[in-house]
Structure formats: structure tokens, C-alpha cells
Design a protein around this motif. Structure first.
Motif, mmCIF file in Angstrom:
data_model
loop_
_atom_site.group_PDB
_atom_site.id
_atom_site.type_symbol
_atom_site.label_atom_id
_atom_site.label_comp_id
_atom_site.label_asym_id
_atom_site.label_seq_id
_atom_site.Cartn_x
_atom_site.Cartn_y
_atom_site.Cartn_z
ATOM 1 N N ASN A 260 1.033 -0.877 -0.479
ATOM 2 C CA ASN A 260 0.104 0.072 -0.122
ATOM 3 C C ASN A 260 0.955 1.661 0.193
ATOM 4 O OD1 ASN A 260 -2.547 -1.063 -0.402
ATOM 5 N ND2 ASN A 260 -1.944 -1.339 2.099
ATOM 6 N N THR B 123 -4.721 -2.886 -0.958
ATOM 7 C CA THR B 123 -5.355 -3.556 -0.361
ATOM 8 C C THR B 123 -6.282 -2.377 0.145
ATOM 9 O OG1 THR B 123 -4.145 -3.379 1.701
ATOM 10 C CG2 THR B 123 -4.212 -5.992 0.338
ATOM 11 N N ASP B 124 -5.681 -0.842 -0.474
ATOM 12 C CA ASP B 124 -6.119 0.465 -0.444
ATOM 13 C C ASP B 124 -6.519 1.271 -1.072
ATOM 14 O OD1 ASP B 124 -6.333 2.639 1.236
ATOM 15 O OD2 ASP B 124 -4.676 1.719 2.785
ATOM 16 N N ARG C 174 -4.534 2.912 -4.836
ATOM 17 C CA ARG C 174 -5.166 1.780 -5.863
ATOM 18 C C ARG C 174 -4.998 2.020 -7.014
ATOM 19 N NH1 ARG C 174 -9.619 -1.513 -3.694
ATOM 20 N NH2 ARG C 174 -7.926 -2.822 -2.519
ATOM 21 N N GLN D 65 -12.543 -3.739 -8.808
ATOM 22 C CA GLN D 65 -13.226 -3.732 -7.667
ATOM 23 C C GLN D 65 -14.874 -2.966 -8.176
ATOM 24 O OE1 GLN D 65 -11.382 -0.909 -4.890
ATOM 25 N NE2 GLN D 65 -13.320 -0.421 -4.184
#
Lengths: 373, 315, 270
Positions: free
Chosen positions: C132, C212-213, C217, C225
Motif C-alpha cells: 500500500n 489493499t487500500d 490503488r 473493484q
């Protein structure tokens, strides 16, 4: 201005090939010195060793009397003009000229002054703001010269600077470079394969062959009194006629080929020699030289004539050997016709057939003794 | 200052090693400078390419815990398990089939496009841009768009089929069609890059060759066979190698279109590695599979060099 | 005869262009359709619905993703240019022992697929605390064998005499590199830059692993997503987002197509 001296310099490559053998050169301060020779003779290597772009295997380099072997190129107080000019394509002519000065943090006024002077000297003012690719070959060449001038280095090295120019421009730049060198008085070391440049530009020249110096001297002396068949054939165009001959020291006869003989006493031992005579020293029978009683007359079959404006170059066969003569004026001679000609014995040079060294040079008889001993 | 005469060292391998030149070199300091310029690359390669390569090799001989750390050395056990697992065999089979579907088709289509786009016409630049456009389209975007195209109810493909009176196909969910659909997406995606390289290769061919052929009255096909293809062979060689390696490395399309399904039909090798390593955290098995992939790619490259090179004309 | 040939050539080119560009045209068209229209399977929207675009921005932080992608791609592009530029310079202008061997080592890394190092690299980045982080998404890509190779090919065309002239005027390696070699090689730097920008922008697997953030991203993962969030009905929104992802790289490609083609061909073949 500074002198440059090379003492016993040798250069070999790792694979054992010898590029330069035991070279000794002494170039005076302010002199225009030409290194001339065919490609591969090592002349560029010598220049690059002086510049520090290549190392020496052994020997000493003195610049201004001080050892310079270990100095980096920038500390050798020299400038260099390359064959392809090595101009930076992304910079304008002006920026190219002062690129090195800027790196040395030389004051702005001084840079401007030098630039102005150099531009004036070379008529560069109109193209200073253009990039190299927008300039003609001749202009690029001047930019390279200007870059060398503004550095005000006491020594200037030039590596075949005119070889990329057309013949007309080359002739003009020859005298221009000479003029500039006289004006600013730098020591010039100039490499060329062109014997005309060597003849017309240098105060002195060194003729090189296979990594060794064949002869050093004033161009006119080298032309008139070559020490060696290589020098005799390399300097002068069309090249000197060199013919195998045999000297009979008992009968005092010089035999050229099977049938042609010259009866004459020469101060040399008998044996196989090479006879040399410059084309311009072979005259037509109508030439005043034929009136002299020592003149040698002969007749030969013309196989080709070329009229080059106000002079004519003739090729003829003499005892199965091709000879060249150069006559003043325009001569129209039908091929295969016999022609009467004349030469003077004082223009005949005799070389040793084995090692090519001069044996007899009538106009320099005192020096011949040294050579023949 | 006295200059000592040093004998020339015979057989020294390059001039800089000669005794006389060494001090000059030391003074110029080219050698330390070189390492300074290379340092960033060397460090990055060491950390992110060479170390991981050996680490992967090492991991492939270990079992790993739930965090993915190596625990027990098991020798070639991972490889044995991998090679006997039906899942891996299926995945290897799919991958080979996928390569077979995509590589020749992409190259032949791209070559046709390149030959057309190499004609000197007004506005050809526009067509070239269109033909190369898929190079600028990401895997994610194109997969999403194709996902829509393949959609059984709303997608255009089935709409067109229904206009023709044919029953719709479940493109991505039907095991018989899924790999074909993924291949179609991939071919479209790779066409741009392959086209661009081949066009460049065509434009590098000396114009005089064609002019001469024209004077001699050779026809289009003769010229294509005797001049274009032989002269283009280095480019083709490069493109084939790159396309094959690319096909072996396919991941994004699978992740977005099928997630390896249906029933492992599209579980290509990299996707299978991804699942093992980052979903099941079985680094050992995953590493073994990585090494197998690595060897495959190495083999392809080696074979291409061995067999490809003979047929290739180099300028 | 010539006219017929010309017309048929243009026709073929146009048809091929339409086929090849069809997916993008279809996506563009769908991005302006309402959900119902999409389900009806229309090809053209009867009424323009630009709100799909607003919807896309509302569903996920698309602007943030866009920003991340730009930052990441720019960092990698400049990183690659600097790192491989320096290496290429050393391979061309510096003479050191083992130069050939080291160059072969560099080139050999091109044959190692990225996946080979993926697992340990993930662990390394984790240890460095770069999950991240932009660093984790960019630094591993700075060293590029392809980039070094491409630039070396170009640097080799710079005459040796330029470096010699620089030496005589007392200009050192660094100054020569920055003031001469880099500006002279502008075109190949642009080629490599465009290529790197495009590839980085389009990277998928690595950011999937290391982000994951939503704050770091990139767009590609953002699109994934969005796609997984959306229900079947909202194809218009997904297509709108896909177009937003595609437009920047298409612009870069259109501007740099000529450069790219020449540069890549040279890199591939010399």
C-alpha cells in the motif's frame, strides 16, 4: 605557444601488433607540422597519443618541455579538430563553440570577446544561432575550427579536418587554416593522408609508413630529395616513375630493362637499383633541355594522353614498363605513336632496390655519401 | 622526472593493462565511475530479479506454513505432487492450447494489417493508429468490455446470433467455449503491439529492393514471398518469441473474465500460481509451478534461437 | 484499374478498422445507455445518459485511482529513464573489465519472466513495509534490461569523437552524460518513456497483490473493484469507467505512435 616532443615512443596493442615503432619527433613552438602517410600508417594514433586519448606503451611525451605522459587530455594545453568535427547536434553553433569554455567557468565577457573574434575571423556571424544539421559541411568545419580557436590553447591538433569537404572548398580551407595559424601563432600538428595538404600547408612534415617515420623535413626538400622510394612515390602527383635498373660499376652503365641503357658514372657500388624520375622532368624533344649536351634522348610509344587544361599527362611504355610524363601545354598525340623525349641526368634519382633508401641524388651529392656508407 | 622504460607485456589482453597505461587509467578513473553508473541497476536487479529467482527455487523445495514461510525441506516432493495433480495437468493443457489458439492467429492477422497499412496512401496514418490502438488499452479495460460483449443476455454477440436465428452461446460459462472466448479477447488485445512491431519491420526494408523488383516485373505475391517475408524474418522471429512468452504469462483476462473457470477450463498457469500462492498461501507448491513455467519459457527461447535463427535472414 | 485498386484498398482498411475498433465503439455507446436499454440489447442509445459517468465516480473513488495511476506511471517512467540511462551510458562510454559479461547478464534478465520473482518480491515488499505504498508499486520496476538495451543501441550511434572532444575541453563523464548524451538521445528517451508509461499504466497483477487500500490503488484494480461491486444491470456505468481508464493511454499512444514504432523496432532488431 608550446613545443611538443616525442622521444622513443612505441605503441603496441595487446595482441602484439606494433602500431608505432620508436618514434622521435620534435615539433617547435609555433610550427605548422604535418603528419602525412597512407591510412593505417599510425599518424592518427600519434595525434591521439599527444592528445592523451590513447596511452603510449613506452616512451616520453614532452609538452612545453615538461613530461606530459600522465596528464589527462584537458591538462595538456591543446585543442583538437576532428575529422567528423564532433559537433554536438543539439546545440547551436554558438553553444558548440563556447561549450568547453563554459565548463571552465571563464568569465562571460571573455567568452563573448573570444567568440566574437573567432566568428569574425571565420565569417561565422550569420550562422551562429543555427544547429549543426542546418549548416553546410564547410560551415560545420568552421565551427569546429572556431571551437578550437576560442580555447586559446597553445597547441592545436587536427585530424584530417578537410577530408569531408568537396575539392573546391578543401582548397580554400587549406589556405584559410594556414592563415589563421600564422595569425594566432599556435603550434599546429596536422594529420592528413593528402600529400597536397602536406605540401601546401606545413612548415615541416613527417612522412609515415607502417608506424615509422620515413622522412622529416620542409615540404620542398622532401619533394626534391626523397630519402626513400616510399616517400618518392607518396609525395607528388602523378607519382614519381620508379623503375628497376641495374648499375654496372665496371662499364659505368645503367641498364633499365633489357634494351635501354644510360652510360654514366655514378658514385655508387654496382648492383640492383631503382631509378626514379618525376613526370615533370621528362620533357618533349622540343624542350630547351634537349639542347644541353648531357641530355639523354629517347623515343617511346605513347599509350594514353590526358589533357588537364594547360598541362598534358602522357603515359608511355618503355621496355614493358609504364611511365608517366607531364608536359606543359596541350598536346594531342595519337595513341601508339612514337614520341621523342629528353631527360636531364641531374633529375635522376637512384635508390637501393633492397631497402628502398636513396643511393644517389645528384642535386644533394654531399648527403648521399652518408647514406651509401 | 625520469620515465622508466617498461617492456611491453606480450599477450596482455587489452591495451589498458599495459604497464605504461595503467596510471593513466587510474587517473581518468573510468573503472570506478562505471560501477557508479551501473550501481542502481545492479542493486535493483539483485534485489528484485536474481535474489527472487534463487529464493523461488529454494521455496520450491519446502513446505510452507499458513503465512507462506518455508518450514520443512521436502526435496522434489512439491514437484512430484504438482506433476501428478490433475489440476496442474489441466492447467498446463489449457495453457498450451491457449498459446496455440492465440499466437499464430495474432501474428497472421497483425501481418495482414501491417502489409495493408504499409501501403503509401493518403490518411494511412489514421488507419495505422486505429490498428495499433489496442496497445494503449489495458488488460483490465478490455476484459471488462469483452465481458459485456460476451454477456449471454445483453451482450452484442448473442444478440447478433439471435438475429440469425441461432441460440445464444454461454461464452464464458460453457467449458467448450470459455478458452476460445478468452483467446479472442487476448488476440484482440495483442494485435496492436504485434502490428506496430511488424509495421516497423516492414518500413525498415530497403525501398530499392522493391523498385528493382518492379523494374524486373515481379508480381505482388512474388515480391511478398521473395523480398518481404525473408527481409521481415528477424522481426517475425522476435514477434513470435515475445508473443509466446506473453501468452504463457496471461493473467488479467482470466482474473476478470472467468476466474479460471468453468471447471478449470481456463485456469492458465499464471492464474493457477496466483491462486496457490496468494489465495491458498501454499508458497512451496506455487514456487514449484513457477519454476516449471520458468523452464518452459527458457525452453521456448532456446528452441526459437536454435531453430528460428537458421531460417532468419539477418541484414 | 488503379482507381479500383485504391477504392477496394480503402474499403478493406475501413472495414478492418471498424471491426478492430468495434469493442471500444460498443463500450462508448453502452456507456451512454440507461440500464434498461443495455438489457434490451440496443446498439445505439436512444437517449444520451451521461449520468453513468457521474455514477462511476460516485461508486468508487475513480479520481483517486486516476491520480494514483498517473503518479505511479510517471514515477516508474522517470525511474526507468534515469536508471537504465545511467547503465546504458556505462556500457557505451566507460571502458571497464567484464563489460561484455555484465551486459550479457543484463540482457539475460529479459528472459526471466516477472512471475518467477513474484512470490519472493511480494515478501520483500512486505518486509520493507511497502504494501500500500507507491514505493512498492514503483521501485521494483526501475531497473529495465529492455530500457538499458534500447538506450545503449542509441548511445552507440553517438560518435566516439564527441566524448574525445569533451575530454579535451576538460568535461567529465557526468557533465557529458547530462549535457550531451541525454539531450542528443531525446527521441529514444521519449520512446522508452512512452513504452514504460503504457506498460506501467496497464500493469495488473502486481498492484492487485500489493494494494489493499483505495488510497494507492491504480485504475486497473479500481476497475476490477467497480466491476465486482456492480450488479448485472449497471453495464453502462462499468463501460463509462472502462473508457475513463482507456482514454489517457490512448492519447499517449496516439501522440507517440510513430516514436514508439520506430524505437521498438530498433530495439528489437539491432
Amino acid at each position: 605557444m608550446k613545443s611538443v616532443e616525442l622521444i622513443d615512443v612505441t605503441k603496441t596493442y595487446g595482441n602484439g601488433s606494433v602500431i608505432i615503432k620508436n618514434l622521435n619527433l620534435s615539433i617547435q613552438s609555433g610550427e605548422f607540422f604535418v603528419l602525412v602517410g597512407p591510412s593505417g600508417c599510425g599518424k592518427s594514433t600519434i595525434l591521439r597519443m599527444i592528445a592523451g586519448l590513447e596511452g603510449m606503451t613506452s616512451g616520453t611525451l614532452l609538452i612545453g618541455g615538461k613530461p606530459a605522459n600522465l596528464l589527462p587530455p584537458s591538462k595538456r594545453s591543446l585543442s583538437m579538430v576532428f575529422q567528423n568535427y564532433a559537433l554536438y547536434p543539439h546545440l547551436t553553433a554558438r553553444e558548440n563553440i563556447i561549450f568547453g569554455l563554459k565548463a571552465h567557468r571563464i568569465g562571460k565577457d571573455i567568452v563573448e570577446k573570444r567568440l566574437r573574434e573567432a566568428a569574425e575571423m571565420l565569417n561565422l556571424a550569420p550562422c551562429l544561432d543555427r544547429k549543426p544539421r542546418q549548416l553546410s559541411g564547410g560551415q560545420r568545419q568552421r565551427i569546429a575550427l572556431a571551437r578550437s580557436i576560442v580555447s586559446e590553447a597553445p597547441i592545436c591538433l587536427m585530424d584530417e579536418p578537410l577530408s569531408n569537404l568537396d575539392a573546391k572548398l578543401r582548397a580554400r580551407m587549406r589556405s584559410e587554416i594556414r592563415r589563421i595559424q600564422r595569425k594566432i601563432g599556435t603550434t599546429m600538428i596536422y594529420v592528413t593522408h593528402d600529400q597536397i595538404e602536406a605540401m601546401t600547408m606545413g612548415d615541416r612534415m613527417a612522412v609515415l609508413h607502417d608506424g615509422t617515420v620515413q622522412q622529416i623535413g620542409r615540404p620542398i626538400d622532401v619533394y626534391n630529395h626523397p630519402d626513400h622510394t616510399f616517400v618518392a612515390s607518396f609525395i607528388g602527383s602523378p607519382q614519381m616513375n620508379l623503375m628497376p635498373a641495374v648499375y654496372d660499376d665496371v662499364q659505368k652503365i645503367l641498364r633499365i630493362g633489357a634494351s635501354w641503357t644510360i652510360t654514366r658514372e655514378l658514385p655508387i657500388a654496382g648492383g640492383e637499383v631503382i631509378l626514379g624520375i618525376r613526370p615533370e622532368n621528362i620533357h618533349p624533344a622540343t624542350h630547351p633541355a634537349s639542347a644541353q649536351n648531357k641530355a639523354i634522348h629517347f623515343s617511346a610509344n605513347i599509350i594514353d594522353t590526358e589533357i588537364l587544361g594547360n598541362e598534358t599527362q602522357l603515359t608511355f611504355l618503355l621496355d614493358h614498363q609504364t611511365w608517366t610524363a607531364k608536359w606543359e601545354g596541350q598536346w594531342t598525340i595519337p595513341d601508339q605513336s612514337a614520341q621523342e623525349m629528353v631527360i636531364l641526368p641531374e633529375n635522376l634519382l637512384v635508390f637501393d632496390r633492397k631497402d628502398g633508401h636513396i643511393l644517389y641524388d645528384p642535386k644533394r651529392s654531399q648527403k648521399v655519401e652518408e647514406v651509401t656508407v | 622526472m625520469v620515465m622508466e622504460q617498461t617492456e611491453i607485456k606480450e599477450g596482455a589482453d587489452f591495451p589498458a593493462t599495459n604497464a605504461r597505461e595503467q596510471p593513466i587509467n587510474r587517473l581518468f578513473g573510468t573503472q570506478p565511475a562505471a560501477w557508479l553508473y551501473l550501481l542502481p541497476s545492479l542493486i535493483l536487479f539483485a534485489v528484485f530479479v536474481f535474489y527472487p529467482l534463487f529464493r523461488t527455487l529454494q521455496l520450491s523445495f519446502f513446505l510452507s506454513d499458513s503465512k507462506g514461510l518455508p518450514t520443512v525441506f521436502v526435496g522434489f516432493n512439491n514437484y512430484a505432487r504438482l506433476l501428478s495433480s490433475p489440476e496442474f495437468l489441466a492447467s498446463a493443457g489449457s495453457t498450451l492450447l491457449f498459446v496455440l489458439y492465440t499466437v499464430p492467429t495474432t501474428i497472421i492477422l497483425a501481418l495482414i494489417l501491417a502489409l495493408l497499412a504499409n501501403e503509401k496512401l493518403k490518411g494511412i496514418g489514421f488507419f495505422r493508429t486505429i490498428f495499433s490502438s489496442s496497445m494503449g488499452i489495458s488488460v483490465a479495460a478490455s476484459s471488462v468490455v469483452w465481458l459485456f460483449i460476451f454477456n449471454p443476455s445483453a451482450g452484442i454477440l448473442n444478440r447478433l446470433l439471435s438475429l440469425l436465428g441461432v441460440t445464444g452461446i454461454n461464452w464464458l460459462a460453457d467449458p467448450n467455449w470459455a478458452l476460445f472466448s478468452v483467446s479472442l479477447t487476448t488476440i484482440w488485445l495483442h494485435l496492436g503491439f504485434t502490428f506496430l512491431i511488424l509495421l516497423g519491420g516492414l518500413q525498415n526494408i530497403d525501398e530499392h529492393l522493391y523498385e528493382n523488383a518492379q523494374i524486373e516485373g515481379c508480381g505482388y505475391w512474388y515480391r511478398l514471398r521473395r523480398i518481404t517475408l525473408p527481409m521481415l524474418s528477424p522481426t517475425l522471429f522476435f514477434v513470435i518469441t515475445v508473443s509466446m512468452i506473453d501468452a504463457f504469462q496471461t493473467f488479467g483476462q482470466i482474473d476478470l473474465l472467468t476466474k479460471g473457470g468453468p471447471g478449470n477450463a481456463t485456469n492458465l498457469i499464471v492464474y493457477s500460481i496466483y491462486q496457490k500462492a496468494f489465495i491458498n498461501f501454499d508458497f512451496g507448491m506455487a514456487s514449484a509451478e513457477v519454476i516449471v513455467l520458468f523452464l518452459c519459457i527458457l525452453l521456448i527461447t532456446a528452441l526459437q534461437f536454435k531453430f528460428g535463427e537458421r531460417k532468419v535472414h539477418y541484414q | 484499374m488503379k482507381r479500383i485498386k485504391l477504392i477496394s484498398l480503402y474499403t478493406v482498411l475501413t472495414i478492418l478498422s471498424l471491426i478492430l475498433f468495434f469493442p471500444m465503439l460498443y463500450a462508448l455507446s453502452a456507456s451512454f445507455m440507461s440500464a434498461q436499454e443495455v438489457l434490451l440489447g440496443h446498439f445505439f442509445p436512444h437517449q444520451l445518459h451521461p449520468e453513468n459517468y457521474l455514477e462511476a465516480f460516485r461508486d468508487v473513488p475513480l479520481l483517486r485511482f486516476l491520480f494514483n495511476s498517473i503518479i505511479i506511471s510517471l514515477i516508474v517512467t522517470f525511474g526507468v529513464l534515469i536508471v537504465s540511462g545511467m547503465a546504458a551510458y556505462a556500457f557505451v562510454f566507460l571502458h571497464f573489465r567484464g563489460r561484455r559479461l555484465l551486459f550479457i547478464l543484463f540482457i539475460s534478465t529479459m528472459m526471466i519472466p516477472w512471475e518467477t520473482s513474484m512470490i519472493p518480491n511480494f515478501v520483500t515488499v512486505q518486509h520493507l513495509g511497502w504494501i500500500n505504498r507507491y514505493a512498492g508499486l514503483t521501485v521494483p520496476f526501475f531497473a529495465s534490461a529492455f530500457g538499458t538495451f534500447l538506450l545503449r543501441q542509441y548511445f552507440k550511434t553517438i560518435p566516439e569523437e564527441m566524448w574525445e572532444a569533451a575530454q579535451i575541453s576538460g568535461i567529465g563523464h557526468f557533465r557529458f552524460f547530462v549535457k550531451v548524451v541525454l539531450p542528443v538521445s531525446r527521441t529514444s528517451l521519449v520512446t522508452l518513456g512512452i513504452y514504460t508509461f503504457l506498460t506501467t499504466w496497464n500493469t495488473y497483477l502486481w498492484p492487485l497483490l500489493t494494494t489493499t487500500d483505495e488510497r494507492v490503488r491504480p485504475l486497473q484494480i479500481g476497475l476490477r473493484q467497480l466491476q465486482s461491486q456492480e450488479t448485472v444491470n449497471d453495464w453502462g456505468v462499468v463501460m463509462a469507467a472502462a473508457l475513463i481508464v482507456v482514454v489517457p493511454t490512448l492519447i499517449v499512444l496516439f501522440i507517440g505512435q510513430k516514436h514508439l514504432q520506430q524505437g521498438l523496432t530498433d530495439g528489437a532488431l539491432k
